[in-house]
Write an enzyme that holds these catalytic residues in place. Sequence first.
Site, short mmCIF file in Angstrom:
data_model
loop_
_atom_site.label_atom_id
_atom_site.label_comp_id
_atom_site.label_asym_id
_atom_site.label_seq_id
_atom_site.Cartn_x
_atom_site.Cartn_y
_atom_site.Cartn_z
CG ASP A 316 34.01 0.65 -51.83
OD1 ASP A 316 35.05 1.32 -51.65
OD2 ASP A 316 33.48 0.49 -52.94
CG ASP A 553 27.46 0.77 -52.83
OD1 ASP A 553 28.43 0.23 -53.40
OD2 ASP A 553 27.42 1.98 -52.55
CG ASP A 557 30.97 -3.82 -53.51
OD1 ASP A 557 32.21 -3.76 -53.44
OD2 ASP A 557 30.23 -2.81 -53.46
#
Length: 819
Positions: A316, A553, A557
């Site tokens: 990301d 995180d 995800d």
Amino acid sequence: MSKEDDLKQEVKQLKRETDINAGLSTLDVEKRITDGLVNRTNQGSTKTIKSIILSNLITFFNLLNFAIAGWLLSVGAYKDIVFMAIVSANITIGIIQEIKAKKTIDKLSLLSAPTAVVLRDSELQEIMISDLVMDDILKLSVGKQISADGIVRSGSIEVNESLLTGESDPIIKRPGDELFSGSFVVSGNCLAQVSAVGKDVFVEKLTKQAKKYKRPKSDLLKSLKLVITVVAIIILPIGFSLFYMQMNNLDGQAHLYEQVVRGTAGAMIGMIPSGLFLLTSVTLAVGVLRLAQNNTLVQELYCIEMLARVDTLCLDKTGTITDGTMSVKNTIEYVNPSGMQVKRAISVILATLEDKNLTSEALEEKFGIAQKKIKTNAIIPFSSSRKFSAVEFDKYGTFALGAPEFVLKKEALDKISDDVDKNAKEGYRVLVLAHSKDPIDKDKAPNNLEAIALIVIEDTIRPDAILTIEYFKNHGVDVKVISGDNPMTVSHISKRAGIVDAERYISLDGLSDKEVAKIADKYTVFGRVSPSQKKILVQSLKSSGRTVAMTGDGVNDILALKEADTSIAMASGSEAARNVSHLVLLDSNFSSMPKVVSEGRRVINNVQRVAVLFLTKTIFSFMLAMIALLSKGSYPITPSQLFMIDFLVIGIPSFILALEPNNNLVKGKFLFNVLRRALPGAIVVTLNTVIIFNMKKLIAMTDQQASTIIVICATFTSMMVLYRVLRPFNGLRRLLFAIMFTIFVVAVIVFPGFFEFNSLWQDYYNQDTGALVPRLPIAHLLLMIVLIQASLPLMSIVSSIPSMIRKGVRFILIKLSNI
């Protein structure tokens, strides 16, 4: 009434509605702990010291080695049990390193351990999840993994139960609804009362459902188990057959019992790759320790192997390319019929939603947070799949805050699209604040929302991101950026960070699952990605033959982290993301990733190299045993004669090689790679032995003379295997080979009596029997020299046979196609 019935009755009485304003009292908590109503199970994060000692000590090969050593001692062959020095060293080093790794993991696990926020004695307290008790009032917020079953008492949340059921759709939980341990919160806040703890929670009762995280598939572990299984199956029958044949004089010669035992033991010890599994464990344990020194917690030992094979890294933007800090760069205001100023509206929304994330922190810093809340009729909390939040205020209507494409319908979006695109192309995140007088209807925002402001947010690129991306580019790892933000914004930031082909971007908004799977290999930057689409992208990349690592995180995800070959979570992220990941970066520093990947490659490349040394000996020992059985002869090598191969070719070099740096990308299957490099040496040893056996009568060679030439040629050939493994040479490898080869030459010349050789240059008397042992005749010496000289060229020829066959088949196919 029995004691068990009394306890059940007491448990039933304790299941009452706890006051959600005060929670349990200290006395209530102590009573539940006394009665065992506490959230503890027998599962531990790592093995106990006792289990480490036993698992290293009691293995099939170790027990076999101990039995062979005892057998040799029973016939007085004390010199032959030197091999136990290596076995003992392997066991000791393995135990020490594993215990060190365990202690390190346990310490780091405490830093990353999940916690729970509970209400006790009218105060919020943060406790370890193992300290939760029945009827505790649990405060749940975004990113928290639910650690005990419960009932929602106030507020509402959306939970993802995919880790339990496999279904990834968020489920809204309102007062009275059940919550299950193992699920995690994706949006909202609530207070819940714990209804089951420890072994009584729902997830503990599941028998065939998904676990908290998926263990990585280990080709290394699978290959080692296959080697051990095959050797374990063949070694006892071969050993028994050799012993039986020689004891019953099937080869036409009379053998002393001691000779039979020593020959049989030599064959069996040669076939045992006992140090290989232990050396692998040591190398992995050292890898864990080195990663720990770089603030990386390894939650699954064999994930280190998958790190070595990673060729695609999905990440990301936030917290990796950018440092996670955000600031409001600009606010663009439009017509505002809401009756509430933009600044006031945002501050009240923040106070109402109580979300804590990077975006809300940036907004709070700019607009503040309202001290007085306005009466709220309905709330839609933010979630990664919705990409917006909404609040319906009494008298003011509905306000929505989030991604423009998800908040506004097409007509309303077209009015501000120029401003949105302009800022997105410059690398800024753009949020829209929209308003409607209509209410929220069944968790759905009104369709007539109109923009009253755009909030332009700036991400800060990490200073070390460019160097980190450069490392992956130079080491053959493709980087894919998967983000929920506008793809133009993500592409611009990715370019600045040096990601190759960052201009190839796409928005996944509105695409079907099949369409997402098809484009995974075609683009580098993916924007407006939902949590389920992240998972599909990872699945698609894996199905195309890639080995995928995923960093994350947040709760958005988790599905992708579970699907990836190796999952890496940031410690600063959500608790649920950490729990499902194989690795946790405790300093949440993306620049640690090169060290993590490098360590994985070092471990597997080096284990692969030293495995060649172990299996060369195992394979040629098996082949020599088969020759002895088929020719009805005796096994030509005793345990003491394996000393040089065990120490100089395998023992010392393997420990040095195992700890060397190695950044090469691991390709192919572990066992195939090892056998491809081990077989040539083993075949050459076997060919040399066959030649010596056939020349035995021709040049009047005794058993001892034949054994001398076979062992020296086998050791020299093994040295050539070591030579090939050490290439390309550096200073350390050159010195290592020089020392090992020198010791080998000196041992053969100076200590022939220890190895029961015929001396190469003079006669000597056997210290045990006093018999004269003549030096090796010139004809025998010349034969040995020829075989030694031919070893390395012959290994090269054997190594090239597969490629020669492939070229021949290709040539024939081409000729046939031209007919």
